[in-house]
Motif scaffolding. Structure first.
Motif, PDB file in Angstrom:
ATOM      1  N   ALA A  27      -0.611   8.180 -14.663  1.00 23.74           N
ATOM      2  CA  ALA A  27      -1.169   9.531 -14.679  1.00 23.74           C
ATOM      3  C   ALA A  27      -1.914   9.872 -13.403  1.00 23.74           C
ATOM      4  CB  ALA A  27      -2.105   9.691 -15.883  1.00 23.74           C
ATOM      5  N   CYS A  28      -2.446   8.876 -12.708  1.00 24.82           N
ATOM      6  CA  CYS A  28      -3.254   9.205 -11.520  1.00 24.82           C
ATOM      7  C   CYS A  28      -2.573   8.841 -10.197  1.00 24.82           C
ATOM      8  CB  CYS A  28      -4.639   8.559 -11.608  1.00 24.82           C
ATOM      9  SG  CYS A  28      -4.675   6.770 -11.490  1.00 24.82           S
ATOM     10  N   ILE A  29      -1.332   8.340 -10.250  1.00 25.28           N
ATOM     11  CA  ILE A  29      -0.616   8.028  -9.012  1.00 25.28           C
ATOM     12  C   ILE A  29      -0.200   9.313  -8.305  1.00 25.28           C
ATOM     13  CG2 ILE A  29       1.516   7.048  -8.055  1.00 25.28           C
ATOM     14  CD1 ILE A  29       1.382   4.934 -10.266  1.00 25.28           C
ATOM     15  N   GLU A  30      -0.368   9.348  -6.991  1.00 31.10           N
ATOM     16  CA  GLU A  30       0.088  10.470  -6.164  1.00 31.10           C
ATOM     17  C   GLU A  30       1.537  10.207  -5.755  1.00 31.10           C
ATOM     18  OE1 GLU A  30      -1.662  13.105  -5.789  1.00 31.10           O
ATOM     19  OE2 GLU A  30      -3.560  12.361  -6.589  1.00 31.10           O
ATOM     20  N   PHE A  31       2.468  10.671  -6.569  1.00 29.23           N
ATOM     21  CA  PHE A  31       3.882  10.399  -6.302  1.00 29.23           C
ATOM     22  C   PHE A  31       4.420  11.191  -5.116  1.00 29.23           C
ATOM     23  CE2 PHE A  31       3.669   8.730 -10.620  1.00 29.23           C
ATOM     24  CZ  PHE A  31       4.438   7.583 -10.493  1.00 29.23           C
ATOM     25  N   GLY A  32       3.733  12.239  -4.719  1.00 25.36           N
ATOM     26  CA  GLY A  32       4.184  13.003  -3.564  1.00 25.36           C
ATOM     27  C   GLY A  32       3.875  12.348  -2.232  1.00 25.36           C
ATOM     28  N   GLY A  33       3.301  11.149  -2.273  1.00 25.02           N
ATOM     29  CA  GLY A  33       2.936  10.456  -1.040  1.00 25.02           C
ATOM     30  C   GLY A  33       1.448  10.572  -0.786  1.00 25.02           C
ATOM     31  N   SER A  34       0.902   9.592  -0.084  1.00 23.62           N
ATOM     32  CA  SER A  34      -0.514   9.598   0.271  1.00 23.62           C
ATOM     33  C   SER A  34      -0.650   9.245   1.747  1.00 23.62           C
ATOM     34  CB  SER A  34      -1.295   8.593  -0.590  1.00 23.62           C
ATOM     35  OG  SER A  34      -1.123   7.271  -0.110  1.00 23.62           O
ATOM     36  N   ASN A  35      -1.864   9.386   2.261  1.00 24.91           N
ATOM     37  CA  ASN A  35      -2.098   9.023   3.661  1.00 24.91           C
ATOM     38  C   ASN A  35      -2.626   7.605   3.772  1.00 24.91           C
ATOM     39  OD1 ASN A  35      -4.561   9.589   2.478  1.00 24.91           O
ATOM     40  ND2 ASN A  35      -5.431  10.592   4.275  1.00 24.91           N
ATOM     41  N   ASP A  50      -6.125  -6.148  11.183  1.00 22.01           N
ATOM     42  CA  ASP A  50      -5.437  -4.983  10.633  1.00 22.01           C
ATOM     43  C   ASP A  50      -6.375  -4.188   9.724  1.00 22.01           C
ATOM     44  OD1 ASP A  50      -3.086  -5.546  11.924  1.00 22.01           O
ATOM     45  OD2 ASP A  50      -2.040  -6.331  10.159  1.00 22.01           O
ATOM     46  N   ALA A  51      -6.178  -2.875   9.696  1.00 26.48           N
ATOM     47  CA  ALA A  51      -6.982  -1.976   8.877  1.00 26.48           C
ATOM     48  C   ALA A  51      -6.051  -1.192   7.954  1.00 26.48           C
ATOM     49  CB  ALA A  51      -7.790  -1.029   9.752  1.00 26.48           C
ATOM     50  N   VAL A  52      -6.347  -1.203   6.651  1.00 29.45           N
ATOM     51  CA  VAL A  52      -5.486  -0.587   5.645  1.00 29.45           C
ATOM     52  C   VAL A  52      -6.326   0.369   4.806  1.00 29.45           C
ATOM     53  CG1 VAL A  52      -3.906  -0.987   3.734  1.00 29.45           C
ATOM     54  CG2 VAL A  52      -4.059  -2.670   5.586  1.00 29.45           C
ATOM     55  N   PHE A  53      -5.875   1.614   4.709  1.00 26.39           N
ATOM     56  CA  PHE A  53      -6.586   2.656   3.972  1.00 26.39           C
ATOM     57  C   PHE A  53      -5.931   2.853   2.610  1.00 26.39           C
ATOM     58  CE2 PHE A  53      -7.513   7.393   3.486  1.00 26.39           C
ATOM     59  CZ  PHE A  53      -8.825   7.191   3.087  1.00 26.39           C
ATOM     60  N   ILE A  54      -6.764   2.883   1.542  1.00 27.40           N
ATOM     61  CA  ILE A  54      -6.262   3.013   0.171  1.00 27.40           C
ATOM     62  C   ILE A  54      -6.997   4.173  -0.507  1.00 27.40           C
ATOM     63  CG2 ILE A  54      -5.813   1.823  -2.002  1.00 27.40           C
ATOM     64  CD1 ILE A  54      -4.503   0.365   0.209  1.00 27.40           C
ATOM     65  N   PRO A  55      -6.559   5.408  -0.297  1.00 24.40           N
ATOM     66  CA  PRO A  55      -7.201   6.518  -1.010  1.00 24.40           C
ATOM     67  C   PRO A  55      -6.899   6.465  -2.500  1.00 24.40           C
ATOM     68  CG  PRO A  55      -5.279   7.290   0.203  1.00 24.40           C
ATOM     69  CD  PRO A  55      -5.459   5.859   0.572  1.00 24.40           C
ATOM     70  N   GLY A  56      -7.754   7.093  -3.305  1.00 21.65           N
ATOM     71  CA  GLY A  56      -7.508   7.159  -4.733  1.00 21.65           C
ATOM     72  C   GLY A  56      -6.118   7.697  -5.016  1.00 21.65           C
ATOM     73  N   GLY A  57      -5.457   7.131  -6.023  1.00 22.12           N
ATOM     74  CA  GLY A  57      -4.103   7.548  -6.368  1.00 22.12           C
ATOM     75  C   GLY A  57      -3.012   6.760  -5.679  1.00 22.12           C
ATOM     76  N   THR A  58      -3.389   5.774  -4.823  1.00 17.44           N
ATOM     77  CA  THR A  58      -2.417   4.978  -4.069  1.00 17.44           C
ATOM     78  C   THR A  58      -2.177   3.648  -4.765  1.00 17.44           C
ATOM     79  OG1 THR A  58      -3.157   5.959  -1.987  1.00 17.44           O
ATOM     80  CG2 THR A  58      -1.890   3.919  -1.846  1.00 17.44           C
ATOM     81  N   VAL A  59      -0.934   3.330  -5.099  1.00 20.18           N
ATOM     82  CA  VAL A  59      -0.595   2.034  -5.677  1.00 20.18           C
ATOM     83  C   VAL A  59      -0.756   0.963  -4.604  1.00 20.18           C
ATOM     84  CG1 VAL A  59       1.203   0.692  -6.833  1.00 20.18           C
ATOM     85  CG2 VAL A  59       1.052   3.157  -7.227  1.00 20.18           C
ATOM     86  N   HIS A  60      -1.366  -0.167  -4.984  1.00 20.07           N
ATOM     87  CA  HIS A  60      -1.645  -1.181  -3.969  1.00 20.07           C
ATOM     88  C   HIS A  60      -1.861  -2.548  -4.599  1.00 20.07           C
ATOM     89  CE1 HIS A  60      -5.594   0.183  -5.365  1.00 20.07           C
ATOM     90  NE2 HIS A  60      -6.055  -1.011  -5.024  1.00 20.07           N
ATOM     91  N   THR A  61      -1.762  -3.571  -3.768  1.00 23.38           N
ATOM     92  CA  THR A  61      -2.135  -4.932  -4.102  1.00 23.38           C
ATOM     93  C   THR A  61      -2.095  -5.764  -2.829  1.00 23.38           C
ATOM     94  OG1 THR A  61      -1.724  -6.812  -5.587  1.00 23.38           O
ATOM     95  CG2 THR A  61       0.205  -5.716  -4.658  1.00 23.38           C
ATOM     96  N   LEU A  62      -2.573  -6.994  -2.930  1.00 24.87           N
ATOM     97  CA  LEU A  62      -2.525  -7.918  -1.793  1.00 24.87           C
ATOM     98  C   LEU A  62      -2.642  -9.330  -2.322  1.00 24.87           C
ATOM     99  CD1 LEU A  62      -5.916  -7.935   0.209  1.00 24.87           C
ATOM    100  CD2 LEU A  62      -5.714  -7.427  -2.212  1.00 24.87           C
ATOM    101  N   GLY A  63      -2.277 -10.308  -1.482  1.00 25.69           N
ATOM    102  CA  GLY A  63      -2.413 -11.688  -1.911  1.00 25.69           C
ATOM    103  C   GLY A  63      -1.617 -12.657  -1.074  1.00 25.69           C
ATOM    104  N   ASP A  64      -1.386 -13.851  -1.654  1.00 28.39           N
ATOM    105  CA  ASP A  64      -0.714 -14.963  -0.977  1.00 28.39           C
ATOM    106  C   ASP A  64      -1.488 -15.369   0.267  1.00 28.39           C
ATOM    107  OD1 ASP A  64       1.225 -15.049  -2.928  1.00 28.39           O
ATOM    108  OD2 ASP A  64       2.645 -13.800  -1.826  1.00 28.39           O
ATOM    109  N   ALA A  83       0.844  -1.198   0.000  1.00 32.35           N
ATOM    110  CA  ALA A  83       0.000   0.000   0.000  1.00 32.35           C
ATOM    111  C   ALA A  83       0.877   1.244   0.000  1.00 32.35           C
ATOM    112  CB  ALA A  83      -0.929   0.002   1.209  1.00 32.35           C
ATOM    113  N   GLY A  84       1.013   1.871  -1.161  1.00 29.49           N
ATOM    114  CA  GLY A  84       1.785   3.094  -1.270  1.00 29.49           C
ATOM    115  C   GLY A  84       3.178   2.862  -1.820  1.00 29.49           C
ATOM    116  N   LEU A  85       3.825   3.956  -2.210  1.00 33.91           N
ATOM    117  CA  LEU A  85       5.174   3.921  -2.763  1.00 33.91           C
ATOM    118  C   LEU A  85       6.203   4.322  -1.712  1.00 33.91           C
ATOM    119  CD1 LEU A  85       4.505   5.736  -6.159  1.00 33.91           C
ATOM    120  CD2 LEU A  85       4.756   3.271  -5.798  1.00 33.91           C
ATOM    121  N   LYS A  86       7.363   3.713  -1.797  1.00 35.60           N
ATOM    122  CA  LYS A  86       8.455   4.109  -0.917  1.00 35.60           C
ATOM    123  C   LYS A  86       8.930   5.516  -1.284  1.00 35.60           C
ATOM    124  CE  LYS A  86      10.226  -0.542   0.038  1.00 35.60           C
ATOM    125  NZ  LYS A  86      11.380  -1.472  -0.124  1.00 35.60           N
ATOM    126  N   SER A  87       9.456   6.215  -0.289  1.00 36.72           N
ATOM    127  CA  SER A  87       9.959   7.565  -0.504  1.00 36.72           C
ATOM    128  C   SER A  87      11.028   7.571  -1.589  1.00 36.72           C
ATOM    129  CB  SER A  87      10.537   8.111   0.807  1.00 36.72           C
ATOM    130  OG  SER A  87      11.076   9.398   0.625  1.00 36.72           O
TER     131      SER A  87
END
Length: 329
Positions: free
Chosen positions: A225-233, A171-185, A138-142
């Motif tokens: 085009a829609c990723i928030e590269f400046g970081g997300s919450n 656990d609770a995980v928040f994924i606002p629009g523009g946040t790169v994410h995935t899950l599995g395994d 959930a999210g991109l590294k700095s």
């Protein structure tokens, strides 16, 4: 004049084939899984043209959520009735046996990337079950840029740029629009999201769809085009305890699209709110919802919509329960 009164509404799940899915939703939901293939999603509350939740109880049994929205707008939505012609949330259970595609959903900041008739998409997950090797990103590294992320798609190192979470139940995980994410395994989650089905895939781990024998389509340009590269919450959040008696009430998410609380306890407690709809989701245990002299059993995996006119109701647990309550801001 329509003399039918609304009451707490239970809905049947709509199961969805997904190549990354499994069969563990059979342990969570009472409705049997179809066939023997991978079922990745159960849409448990949806008001979309292509998928409509059907009521499973009472005089309105068989009618869809969309039909009830049109027939009883004020009774169902209360003070929100003038804002919404469709129910604004889409609720799901996900069984991610394999990794989902690395993906992103557009936020309101990118209306040009949202198809006509759809909306932006902010979502959140509550982990129900997880294995030792389960993974959430959930999210991109700095320091990750559009250039470095695009390069990682070519050499398969995209995970090196993603914030990694080893999930545990609860656990609770928040994924606002523009946040790169995935899950599995082998992770099972409950998902609350805006009523949108717009997803842009960045990377798909080499998956081949067994039905088409081909890789699934990617939408790399739209995703970038829609990723928030400046970081997300987005990411793993810490629950905020609001009350401890008669039940522990934890606020997990509070954003522009939804609010969600987790209720834990075994003594009678209050659910619902005056003048607005609420949704209840059974996670563990069972109990009786009491409204207008009638009791409604809420068990594991059940989803109930409390109409606005129901107001506050009482919930009597049968032992320890874990129930989610969802509001629309």
């Amino acid at each position: 004049m329509d003399e039918t009164r609304l009451y707490p509404l239970r809905f049947e799940p709509i199961y969805q084939y997904r190549l990354w899915g499994g069969r563990r939703l059979a342990n969570l939901l009472s409705a049997p899984l179809p066939g023997d293939g991978p079922i990745g999603e159960a849409w448990v509350l949806t008001d979309r043209a292509d998928h409509q939740s059907q009521i499973a109880n009472g005089p309105l049994k068989g009618q869809t959520l969309g039909q009830v929205m049109k027939r009883f707008p004020e009774s169902l939505m209360g003070k929100l009735s003038s804002r919404f012609t469709h129910f604004p949330l889409l609720l799901k259970f996900l069984d991610a046996h394999e990794m989902l595609s690395v993906q992103v959903h557009p936020s309101d900041a990118h209306p040009d990337l949202i198809p006509e008739g759809d909306t932006a998409k902010t979502e959140a997950w509550v982990v129900i079950d997880a294995a030792k090797g389960s993974q959430i990103y959930a999210g991109l590294k700095s320091g990750t840029t559009a250039g470095s992320l695009k390069e990682s798609l070519l050499d398969g190192t995209i995970a090196d740029h993603l914030v990694s979470i080893s999930p545990n139940p609860g656990d609770a995980v928040f994924i606002p629009g523009g946040t790169v994410h995935t899950l599995g395994d082998d992770v099972v989650v409950f998902e609350v999201q805006q009523n949108s089905d717009t997803t842009f895939r960045l990377y798909d781990w080499g998956h081949i769809d067994p039905e088409t024998k081909k890789p699934r389509a990617l939408q790399v340009d739209e995703a970038l085009a829609c990723i928030e590269f400046g970081g997300s919450n987005g990411g793993l959040i810490s629950p905020r305890v609001e009350t401890t008696s008669p039940a522990e009430r934890e606020r997990l998410f509070d954003c522009h699209a939804f609010r969600l609380w987790r209720l834990l306890g075994q003594d009678r407690f209050t659910v619902g709110a005056k003048g607005e709809p609420r949704v209840l989701v059974g996670i563990n245990g069972s109990g009786q919802l009491i409204y207008d002299g009638t009791t409604y059993t809420i068990g594991k995996g059940d989803v109930w919509l409390l109409p606005a006119e129901a107001g506050e109701c009482q919930f009597q647990p049968s032992g320890e329960v874990n129930v989610l309550e969802i509001a629309i801001p």
